[in-house]
Motif scaffolding. Sequence first.
Motif, PDB file in Angstrom:
ATOM      1  N   UNK A   5      52.930  34.650  26.968  1.00  0.00           N
ATOM      2  CA  UNK A   5      54.176  34.294  26.288  1.00  0.00           C
ATOM      3  C   UNK A   5      53.908  34.293  24.792  1.00  0.00           C
ATOM      4  N   UNK A   6      54.870  34.765  24.037  1.00  0.00           N
ATOM      5  CA  UNK A   6      54.740  34.814  22.578  1.00  0.00           C
ATOM      6  C   UNK A   6      55.933  34.104  21.947  1.00  0.00           C
ATOM      7  N   UNK A   7      55.665  32.972  21.324  1.00  0.00           N
ATOM      8  CA  UNK A   7      56.688  32.254  20.569  1.00  0.00           C
ATOM      9  C   UNK A   7      57.916  31.860  21.373  1.00  0.00           C
ATOM     10  N   UNK A   8      57.753  31.530  22.660  1.00  0.00           N
ATOM     11  CA  UNK A   8      58.926  31.222  23.473  1.00  0.00           C
ATOM     12  C   UNK A   8      59.481  29.845  23.106  1.00  0.00           C
ATOM     13  N   UNK A   9      60.801  29.769  23.064  1.00  0.00           N
ATOM     14  CA  UNK A   9      61.488  28.517  22.773  1.00  0.00           C
ATOM     15  C   UNK A   9      62.567  28.268  23.798  1.00  0.00           C
ATOM     16  N   UNK A  10      62.816  26.996  24.068  1.00  0.00           N
ATOM     17  CA  UNK A  10      63.858  26.610  25.014  1.00  0.00           C
ATOM     18  C   UNK A  10      64.383  25.236  24.615  1.00  0.00           C
ATOM     19  N   UNK A  11      65.711  25.144  24.486  1.00  0.00           N
ATOM     20  CA  UNK A  11      66.326  23.868  24.130  1.00  0.00           C
ATOM     21  C   UNK A  11      67.335  23.457  25.181  1.00  0.00           C
ATOM     22  N   UNK A  12      67.483  22.155  25.345  1.00  0.00           N
ATOM     23  CA  UNK A  12      68.506  21.553  26.180  1.00  0.00           C
ATOM     24  C   UNK A  12      69.331  20.625  25.275  1.00  0.00           C
ATOM     25  N   UNK A  13      70.487  20.204  25.723  1.00  0.00           N
ATOM     26  CA  UNK A  13      71.289  19.317  24.876  1.00  0.00           C
ATOM     27  C   UNK A  13      70.496  18.093  24.417  1.00  0.00           C
ATOM     28  N   UNK A  14      70.327  17.972  23.127  1.00  0.00           N
ATOM     29  CA  UNK A  14      69.671  16.796  22.569  1.00  0.00           C
ATOM     30  C   UNK A  14      68.167  16.873  22.454  1.00  0.00           C
ATOM     31  N   UNK A  15      67.539  17.956  22.917  1.00  0.00           N
ATOM     32  CA  UNK A  15      66.081  18.003  22.875  1.00  0.00           C
ATOM     33  C   UNK A  15      65.598  19.444  22.855  1.00  0.00           C
ATOM     34  N   UNK A  22      58.912  24.949  21.711  1.00  0.00           N
ATOM     35  CA  UNK A  22      59.120  25.301  20.313  1.00  0.00           C
ATOM     36  C   UNK A  22      58.053  26.310  19.872  1.00  0.00           C
ATOM     37  N   UNK A  23      58.271  27.576  20.241  1.00  0.00           N
ATOM     38  CA  UNK A  23      57.348  28.632  19.821  1.00  0.00           C
ATOM     39  C   UNK A  23      56.017  28.592  20.539  1.00  0.00           C
TER      40      UNK A  23
END
Length: 539
Positions: free
Chosen positions: A26-36, A40-41
Amino acid sequence: MSTTDRPPPAPGDTSAGASGPPLLRTEGVGKSFPGVVALDGVDFEVRAGEVHVLLGENGAGKSTLIKLLAGAHRPDRGRVLLDGRPVRLHTAQDAERLGIATIHQEFNLVPDLTVAENIFLGRQPRRFGLIDRARMYAEAAALLERVGVDVDPRARLRRLGVARLQMVEIAKALSVHARVLVMDEPTAVLTAGEVERLFTLVRRLRDEGTGVVFITHKLEEVAALGDRVTVLRDGRSIARVPAGTPRDDLVRLMVGRSIEDQYPRARGPVRRDATPLLRVSGLSRAGRFTDVGFEVHAGEVVSLAGLVGAGRTEVARAVFGADPYDSGRVESQGRPLPRHDVTAAMAAGIGFVPEDRKAQGLLLDASVAENLGLVTLRAATRAGLVDRAGQRRAADRMARRLRVRMAGLDQPARTLSGGNQQKVAIGKWLLAQSRVLILDEPTRGVDVGAKVEIYRLVNELTASGHAVLMISSDMPEVLGMSDRILVMAQGRIAGELSAAEATQDAVLELAVGTATATETEPTAGPAEGPADGEGPGGH
C-alpha cells in the motif's frame, strides 16, 4: 528455512524476512469515517515468503487497513499494488480473485453446514450443473491434510472447537490459492499447544512462498513468528523494523511513550479480620466445579488461575447468578445471595465483566452512552421516566475518566476498537459503584497501552475500598496484578498463593498437579474478540 536459520540482516537493512520486491504494497492509503481519520497515508508491504507483523494500539488503524485489503473498505486516497501493479479492491470477491485471503477475528463460517461446505461456500465444484459432493469432500480432505488437522470434511462445523475452526478458515483461504494470507489476532482464544501448532503451519506456508500478514497484541509472538514488523499509531505507519526489535522499543513505537511498569499494582493493607466483601462456601455444580470456597476482602485483587477448562469462568458466572449451582453459598458483605439471581447480585454490589464482551458484555448496536448507563438505568427511572440528561452527563464523565477513544457518546459500541469496548464494558459497573467487580479475561485482545490503563483503574478501585475477582490466562498479568492467586484444576481449588510466593512454576504445578498436563480445547462458539471494530474508533 526457519526464522532462526536465516542470516542476520546487513547493517542498515531493516528487513529480516524474504528479499525481493513486495508481493503486496500500500502506498499512502487514507481512509476517513465521520469524525475520525482512520488511516492517514499508510505505507505497508509484505513479501512472498515472509511473515510481516502489524502492530499498534487499539484504534491505531490495523483493522481498517486489513478490511481495505480484504475489499470491505475502499481507500479515500493512495493505492494498493500487487506484484508492482495497481489493483482495485472494491469487494471481497476482488480480493479473493487476486489471491488475498483474510481470516478475521470473528470467523466467517456457517455452523450448520459441513466443514467442506464451509471451505467451498459459494464456490462448490459442479458436475452437470449439480454440486459434485464427492469431489468437494475429496478436495476438502486434501486441504485439511495440508493444514495438518484431523477433521472429517462431512462433520458439521458446530461440533468443532475454536482451534479447529481456525484451521478450517486457513483451509478455506488455501482453497482460493491465496498468495497473501492476512490473520487478525488468530491466537486470542487458543491454548499454548494450539498456538504452537498454528505457528508451525504458518511457518510452512511462509516457506512455500505465501506472504503472511499477522496481527497480534501478544508481543512475545512477534519474535517467535515474525520476520518484519510495521507499527501503526494514530492511523499512520510509524516504523518498519526487524521482528527481533526489543520489546520495550516496540512498546515505545506503539504508544509513543515508555511504559516503565506494565503491571503497576499498588498493594495496600487488607483487613483480614473484617467481613469479606465476597465469601463463597462449598459451591458445587455437577460436571463443572466441586466444593469451591474463597473470600475476597476490600482492597485486594484475587485471581482465579488455571488451565483452560479448569472451571474458572463457570464459578464466576455462578457467583454472579448468571448460572445455577447445586449446592453451596455465596455471601455479599455477610449477607447470603439467592441462587441464580443476577438482579440480587447486582443489588448487592457485585458487577461482572464477561470474557465475551461482544456477546455478553455490550449491546453492540447501542451507543456508548446507552451502554454506560445500562446498569444504572433502573435507578435513574422515576414514575416510568428515565432521567436521560443525568444519564448522559454521568456517561460523559465516565467516558472521560476511562479515556474512551470515540467520535462521541452517540457512536455505536460496535464501531469502537476492542480496547475501548472493554473500557465501556467496565465503565457501566463503575457507574453503578459495584463493591466487587468480577473481571473475566479483562485485557484479552487489548493493546499494551489500554492494558496499563485498565490496571491503573483496578488500583483506583482497590484503593477506594472495592475488591476485584479476576480470571486471566495471561500469566504475567496474574503474577503482576494479584494480591492472592487461587489456582483451579478440574473444577476444584488446588491451592492458594500469596503475591510474595507466587511464581509461574508454582502456579503451573498446582494447575497440573491434580489435572492432566494436556490443555482442554475450548468448545465451539463465538471467538471472543478480542476484536477491533469497524469504522470510527474501531480501526
